[in-house]
Scaffold this motif. Structure first.
Motif, mmCIF file in Angstrom:
data_model
loop_
_atom_site.group_PDB
_atom_site.id
_atom_site.type_symbol
_atom_site.label_atom_id
_atom_site.label_comp_id
_atom_site.label_asym_id
_atom_site.label_seq_id
_atom_site.Cartn_x
_atom_site.Cartn_y
_atom_site.Cartn_z
ATOM 1 N N GLY A 32 21.354 55.168 42.220
ATOM 2 C CA GLY A 32 22.114 56.358 41.821
ATOM 3 C C GLY A 32 21.814 57.539 42.733
ATOM 4 O O GLY A 32 22.721 58.249 43.189
ATOM 5 N N LEU A 33 20.521 57.703 43.018
ATOM 6 C CA LEU A 33 20.107 58.819 43.892
ATOM 7 C C LEU A 33 20.704 58.672 45.283
ATOM 8 O O LEU A 33 21.221 59.641 45.879
ATOM 9 N N ALA A 34 20.626 57.391 45.817
ATOM 10 C CA ALA A 34 21.176 57.131 47.164
ATOM 11 C C ALA A 34 22.675 57.433 47.190
ATOM 12 O O ALA A 34 23.205 58.001 48.150
ATOM 13 N N LEU A 35 23.326 57.049 46.098
ATOM 14 C CA LEU A 35 24.779 57.284 46.010
ATOM 15 C C LEU A 35 25.084 58.784 46.036
ATOM 16 O O LEU A 35 25.979 59.244 46.759
ATOM 17 N N LEU A 36 24.300 59.511 45.255
ATOM 18 C CA LEU A 36 24.489 60.967 45.216
ATOM 19 C C LEU A 36 24.259 61.604 46.580
ATOM 20 O O LEU A 36 25.035 62.444 47.039
ATOM 21 N N LEU A 37 23.146 61.177 47.232
ATOM 22 C CA LEU A 37 22.829 61.731 48.562
ATOM 23 C C LEU A 37 23.942 61.399 49.554
ATOM 24 O O LEU A 37 24.325 62.223 50.391
ATOM 25 N N GLY A 38 24.434 60.164 49.449
ATOM 26 C CA GLY A 38 25.521 59.738 50.347
ATOM 27 C C GLY A 38 26.751 60.588 50.156
ATOM 28 O O GLY A 38 27.370 61.062 51.118
#
Lengths: 374, 180
Positions: B8-14
Motif C-alpha cells: 500500500g505504501l509503495a503504491l501511494l509513493l508511486g
C-alpha cells in the motif's frame, strides 16, 4: 520656543466666507483679551469683510516693485517685530514676488509660527496640489498658485467653511462676492451650480481625510478605562474606509479593478491594488504587458498599484492591509483547485483569519465562469 | 499484514511520484508554450459604440480564436498633465468596458481591455499603437456610435497601424449602438 497654534479656514470657492470667519474669530479672541493683529488681509472690496476687520490692528503692508509695478505684500519682518499673540494672515497660497524672504506666503506663515505666534489663515480647496488636477477637470478652471497638501497637515485645526452651492450663487447675485459688472461672467463660468457642488464635495472629503490622517498618526496607548471610554476611543476607527483589491497580471483582473473602483467611488474612498509577486520571477513578456496595463488603469482611475514580492500571499496581504489601514478587501474568484491544493483552506477564509477583525472580504466572480448573457 | 502495508505504501509513493512528474511536465509544457499575440483592437470613445463594429470584432475574434482588445480613448485637456487621473472619463469608460466584456464573454471571446490617454483621440490611438501589439483594428466609419475618429484619423490609422484595419462602411443598422 513653542510653535504657534495654526488654524486654517478652508473653503470650496471664493465668497463662502473664509476671511469673514477668520476675522470674526480673531475679533472674538481680541475681545477675550488677546493681542491680535492682521498680518495681511485681502478684503476684495467686500463691505461685510471690511466691516469685520474694523477695529483690529493692521500691520502695514510693504511696497515691493515687481516688473516695474509697485505691489503691496505682507511685511513679514514687520509682523515678527510687532509680535502679536495671534496674527491673521489671509490667502496662504499666495505667491510672493521675487526678492522677498520666501516664494510663498505659507512659508512666511511657517516663519511666524516658528516665532511662537499663533496664526489664522485661509485657503480655497483648488489650491491644494493634489486636488488641483481633479478640480481643473471638474470645473475646467486651473489655478496657478498651489500649495503642497502637507501645509494642511501642519495645521492644528482645519475649519471647513461650508455653504450650499445655491446659497453661494445667491450671495454672488446679491453682489456680495464680486462687483456688479463681473457677476454674470462668474455665474457663467466658475460659479455654475454643478462646479460648486463638485468643489463642495471635494472640500468635505479633504477635511474628512485630514481628520482621518491625523487620527492615524496619533499614538493610541494601550486601551484601558471603562467600557464607555473604550467605545469612544474606538469610534474614530470606524469613520474611514479604504479598499484594497488583490490583482494579478492577467486580463481577468481588470474586471475586478473596475468593480473595486466602482465600490471605492460609492464609498468615497481611496483604492489600492496589490499584486503579490513570487520572489525571483522576472517581469517580462506577457506578464510585463499585463503589469503595464494594470499600472495604466490604476493611473487613469487614480488608484495606487502596489507590487509586493513575497512567498506567502496571505502574509503579504495581511501586512499591506495593516499598513494601508484597509477596511475592504476584494479578491477574484479562485481558479478550480486541483490535487493537494484541494486540501487547503480556501483563500478568502485564510485572508479573513490573517487580517484584522472588521476587514470585510468580498469575492468578485469571474464573468466567464457564469456564462452570463449580454 | 506488514506486506499489505508495504504494498500500500509503495503504491501511494508511486502515485505521488507520478503526480509530481506529470505536474512538472505540465508546467514545463505550459512555460514552453509560445506567447502568441493574436488580438483585435476595437477603439472607441464616449458612452456608446456601434453595435456593427462590436459584432464584427466579436465575429472575427471567434473565428480566429483571438482576444478582443476594446480600447477607450480619452482626450486629456491641455491644462492637465497627460498622465493624470481622469475620474470623469473613467466613469464613462468603465461601464462601457463592462458592457463590452459582458457581450464578448457571452460569445466565448476573451477580452483584454485598455484605457489610453492622449491630447486627442488620434494621439491616444498613436500611444496605444506604440506599446501594444494586435493583428487587426476594427473601426466604424459612421458618425454615430463609431470610434469618433474623423476621416483624416482613419486615413492616418490606415497608414500607421502595423495591422490590418477594418473600416466598416456606414450602413442602415448604424442606429444600433451599445450604450450605457
Amino acid at each position: 520656543m513653542d510653535r504657534g497654534h495654526y488654524k486654517i479656514f478652508l473653503g470650496m470657492a471664493a465668497g463662502v466666507g473664509k476671511t469673514y470667519r477668520m476675522l470674526q474669530e480673531g475679533r472674538a479672541e481680541a475681545e477675550a483679551g488677546r493681542d491680535v493683529a492682521i498680518g495681511y488681509l485681502e478684503p476684495h472690496k467686500r463691505k461685510e469683510t471690511s466691516e469685520q476687520a474694523r477695529g483690529l490692528e493692521v500691520v502695514p503692508r510693504r511696497k515691493v516693485s515687481y516688473r516695474e509695478v509697485e505691489v503691496e505684500e505682507m511685511d513679514l519682518p514687520g509682523v515678527l517685530a510687532r509680535r502679536p499673540q495671534l496674527a491673521l494672515i489671509d490667502e496662504l497660497a499666495h505667491s510672493n514676488p521675487p526678492g522677498l524672504e520666501h516664494g510663498k506666503r505659507y512659508e512666511d506663515i511657517a516663519a511666524v509660527l516658528a516665532a511662537g505666534i499663533d496664526v489664522f489663515s485661509t485657503v480655497n480647496v483648488q489650491h491644494l496640489e493634489s486636488l488641483n488636477d481633479r478640480v481643473a477637470e471638474l470645473t475646467g478652471v486651473r489655478v496657478r498658485e498651489t500649495v503642497p497638501d502637507s501645509v494642511l497637515g501642519t495645521a492644528d485645526e482645519v475649519v471647513l467653511i461650508d455653504l450650499t452651492p445655491e446659497a453661494l450663487v445667491a450671495r454672488l447675485r446679491a453682489g456680495k462676492v464680486y462687483p456688479g459688472e463681473n457677476i454674470e461672467a462668474a455665474l457663467n463660468n466658475f460659479f455654475r451650480i454643478e462646479n460648486l457642488a463638485a468643489l463642495r464635495e471635494v472640500s468635505l472629503r479633504q477635511v474628512a481625510e485630514d481628520v482621518e490622517s491625523k487620527r492615524l498618526t496619533l499614538h493610541v496607548p494601550e486601551q484601558v478605562g471603562t467600557r464607555e471610554e473604550r467605545v469612544v476611543a474606538e469610534v474614530p476607527q470606524a469613520v474611514g474606509e479604504r479598499l484594497l483589491a488583490l490583482v494579478r497580471p492577467h486580463p481577468s483582473s481588470q474586471r475586478l479593478v473596475r468593480r473595486a473602483w466602482r465600490s471605492a467611488q460609492r464609498l468615497g474612498t481611496d483604492l489600492d491594488l496589490l499584486w503579490v509577486k513570487k520572489p525571483g520571477r522576472p517581469i517580462e513578456g506577457d506578464v510585463e504587458r499585463q503589469v503595464t496595463a494594470l499600472r495604466q488603469l490604476a493611473s487613469v482611475l487614480g488608484a495606487t498599484l502596489l507590487i509586493e514580492e513575497h512567498d506567502d500571499l496571505v502574509a503579504a496581504v495581511a501586512r499591506v492591509v495593516r499598513e494601508r489601514g484597509s477596511t475592504y478587501l476584494m479578491v477574484g474568484e479562485s481558479l478550480p483547485r486541483r490535487g493537494f491544493a484541494r486540501l487547503r483552506e480556501p483563500l478568502p477564509q485564510r485572508l479573513m483569519k490573517a487580517t484584522p477583525a472588521g476587514v470585510d472580504v468580498r469575492i468578485v466572480a469571474h464573468r466567464g465562469s457564469k456564462g452570463e448573457e449580454g | 499484514m506488514i506486506e499489505h502495508f508495504l504494498v500500500g505504501l509503495a503504491l501511494l509513493l508511486g502515485l505521488f511520484g507520478g503526480y509530481l512528474i506529470a505536474s512538472s511536465r505540465w508546467r514545463g509544457k505550459r512555460s514552453e508554450r509560445p506567447q502568441q499575440v493574436h488580438q483585435i483592437l476595437l477603439p472607441f470613445t464616449g458612452t456608446e459604440i456601434s453595435r456593427r463594429a462590436l459584432d464584427a470584432a466579436l465575429r472575427l475574434a471567434r473565428a480566429e480564436d483571438a482576444t478582443l482588445m476594446p480600447a477607450y480613448l480619452a482626450a486629456v485637456p491641455k491644462q492637465l498633465p497627460l498622465e493624470c487621473a481622469i475620474p470623469n472619463e473613467a466613469a464613462k469608460a468603465m461601464p462601457m468596458l463592462e458592457a463590452i466584456e459582458q457581450r464578448a464573454t457571452a460569445q466565448g471571446v476573451p477580452v483584454d481591455a485598455r484605457v489610453e490617454r492622449g491630447r486627442s483621440y488620434r494621439h491616444a490611438l498613436s500611444r496605444l499603437l506604440d506599446h501594444e501589439t494586435f493583428d487587426r483594428v476594427v473601426v466604424s466609419a459612421t458618425a454615430t456610435g463609431g470610434a469618433s475618429l474623423s476621416g483624416d484619423d482613419l486615413v492616418w490609422l490606415l497608414e500607421k497601424a502595423p495591422a490590418e484595419v477594418l473600416i466598416l462602411r456606414p450602413g442602415p443598422e448604424d442606429h444600433r449602438i451599445l450604450a450605457v
